[in-house]
Structures are given as C-alpha cells and as structure tokens.
Design a protein around this motif. Structure first.
Motif, PDB file in Angstrom:
ATOM      1  N   SER A  85       0.836  -1.205   0.000  1.00 25.47           N
ATOM      2  CA  SER A  85       0.000   0.000   0.000  1.00 25.47           C
ATOM      3  C   SER A  85       0.869   1.252   0.000  1.00 25.47           C
ATOM      4  N   ASP A  86       0.727   2.078  -1.037  1.00 24.02           N
ATOM      5  CA  ASP A  86       1.373   3.385  -1.077  1.00 24.02           C
ATOM      6  C   ASP A  86       0.334   4.372  -0.556  1.00 24.02           C
ATOM      7  N   LEU A  87       0.435   4.726   0.709  1.00 20.52           N
ATOM      8  CA  LEU A  87      -0.566   5.579   1.338  1.00 20.52           C
ATOM      9  C   LEU A  87      -0.504   7.008   0.833  1.00 20.52           C
ATOM     10  N   THR A  88       0.659   7.447   0.362  1.00 19.45           N
ATOM     11  CA  THR A  88       0.797   8.799  -0.161  1.00 19.45           C
ATOM     12  C   THR A  88       0.053   8.947  -1.484  1.00 19.45           C
ATOM     13  N   ALA A  89       0.218   7.983  -2.373  1.00 22.55           N
ATOM     14  CA  ALA A  89      -0.428   8.048  -3.688  1.00 22.55           C
ATOM     15  C   ALA A  89      -1.825   7.425  -3.679  1.00 22.55           C
ATOM     16  N   GLY A  90      -2.123   6.638  -2.657  1.00 23.67           N
ATOM     17  CA  GLY A  90      -3.426   5.989  -2.586  1.00 23.67           C
ATOM     18  C   GLY A  90      -3.575   4.831  -3.559  1.00 23.67           C
ATOM     19  N   ASP A  92      -2.023   0.588  -4.744  1.00 26.81           N
ATOM     20  CA  ASP A  92      -1.260  -0.614  -4.415  1.00 26.81           C
ATOM     21  C   ASP A  92      -0.113  -0.728  -5.408  1.00 26.81           C
ATOM     22  N   LEU A  93       1.088  -0.947  -4.895  1.00 31.18           N
ATOM     23  CA  LEU A  93       2.257  -1.131  -5.754  1.00 31.18           C
ATOM     24  C   LEU A  93       2.490  -2.622  -5.938  1.00 31.18           C
ATOM     25  N   THR A  95       4.626  -5.886  -7.839  1.00 28.62           N
ATOM     26  CA  THR A  95       6.038  -6.177  -8.086  1.00 28.62           C
ATOM     27  C   THR A  95       6.525  -5.434  -9.335  1.00 28.62           C
ATOM     28  N   GLY A  96       7.654  -4.757  -9.180  1.00 30.62           N
ATOM     29  CA  GLY A  96       8.251  -4.004 -10.278  1.00 30.62           C
ATOM     30  C   GLY A  96       7.838  -2.549 -10.326  1.00 30.62           C
ATOM     31  N   SER A  97       6.791  -2.163  -9.592  1.00 34.23           N
ATOM     32  CA  SER A  97       6.367  -0.761  -9.566  1.00 34.23           C
ATOM     33  C   SER A  97       7.392   0.080  -8.819  1.00 34.23           C
ATOM     34  N   GLN A  98       7.705   1.247  -9.373  1.00 31.38           N
ATOM     35  CA  GLN A  98       8.682   2.150  -8.766  1.00 31.38           C
ATOM     36  C   GLN A  98       8.123   2.724  -7.463  1.00 31.38           C
ATOM     37  N   VAL A  99       8.947   2.739  -6.416  1.00 32.77           N
ATOM     38  CA  VAL A  99       8.570   3.335  -5.127  1.00 32.77           C
ATOM     39  C   VAL A  99       8.967   4.799  -5.164  1.00 32.77           C
TER      40      VAL A  99
END
Length: 132
Positions: A85-90, A92-93, A95-99
């Motif tokens: 969960s990327d709470l800043t962007a709202g 779900d990341l 596998t392979g998604s840039q953090v």
C-alpha cells in the motif's frame, strides 16, 4: 410528601457520588485498566529507524510495517495477489512498480511484501522486517 422527595433526592445523590468514586478508583495509574509503560516501549511504537540497503537487497516487512524511501531507487515486491500500500499516492504497488521517494508505504500482512533496492538506498522504517 416533601419529606419523601427530599429523602429520595439525597439517596440518589449519595448513590451517584458513590458510583463516581468507585469508577475513579478502577482507573488508577499502573492498574490493569491503566498500565504504566516505559519510554523505550513508547519510542519503539512511535519512532522510525533509518536503515540502508545495497542494490539487490530485499526488505520484507511484517504486518503493519511502515516504510519511507529516503534516497535511491527501489521497486515494490507484492505477494502474488496484492501489492504494497502506497498511502501517499493511494494505490497498491505491485512487483516491479517504482517506489516514490518520501512516500509512506504500508505492509498490511506478513506475507512476503516489501521492497527491492535497485540502487543503494536509505529508508526509514517502523515495525518488523527482514533483509534478504
């Protein structure tokens, strides 16, 4: 008639006063209902710890672990069905998604989710984790 109303009122006030004293007595500091905690316990629950990872290392979070990427590049590691969960962007990341740098990530369960360091990175972390 007036006498019975006065007596009833006095009895009611005594009962309310007695009940409030009994309720206050159960919440004494250090009691089971209001335990005393240590500073180190509070710090462990409220403070982030800085850690560094080298390129290729994986940080796998435990349930409720929070991760903030401070520098470098990293990608998400999902559990095969759900992402981190990327709470800043709202979002779900997966596998392979840039953090994103300075984004607050949450690992909802202890099921293998975390991040993979693409370069040497620094993160702030709160919660349990393993580095592979």
């Amino acid at each position: 008639m007036k006498k019975s109303v006065i007596i009833s009122t006095v009895i009611l006030l005594v009962m309310v006063f007695g009940l409030s004293i009994a309720m206050a007595a159960t919440d004494q500091p250090g009691s089971e209902s209001d335990p005393v905690v240590t500073k180190s316990y509070v710090d462990s629950k409220t403070s982030y710890s800085p850690i560094s990872l080298t390129a290729g290392q994986k940080l796998i979070g435990g349930e409720g672990t929070e991760i903030i990427l401070r520098s470098g590049e990293a990608t998400a590691i999902d559990n095969g069905a759900n992402g981190v969960s990327d709470l800043t962007a709202g979002i779900d990341l997966m596998t392979g998604s840039q953090v994103g740098t300075n984004h607050l990530l949450l690992v909802p369960r202890s099921d293998g989710r975390g991040i993979l360091a693409g370069t040497d990175i620094w993160v702030m972390i709160r919660g349990t984790y393993t580095i592979k």
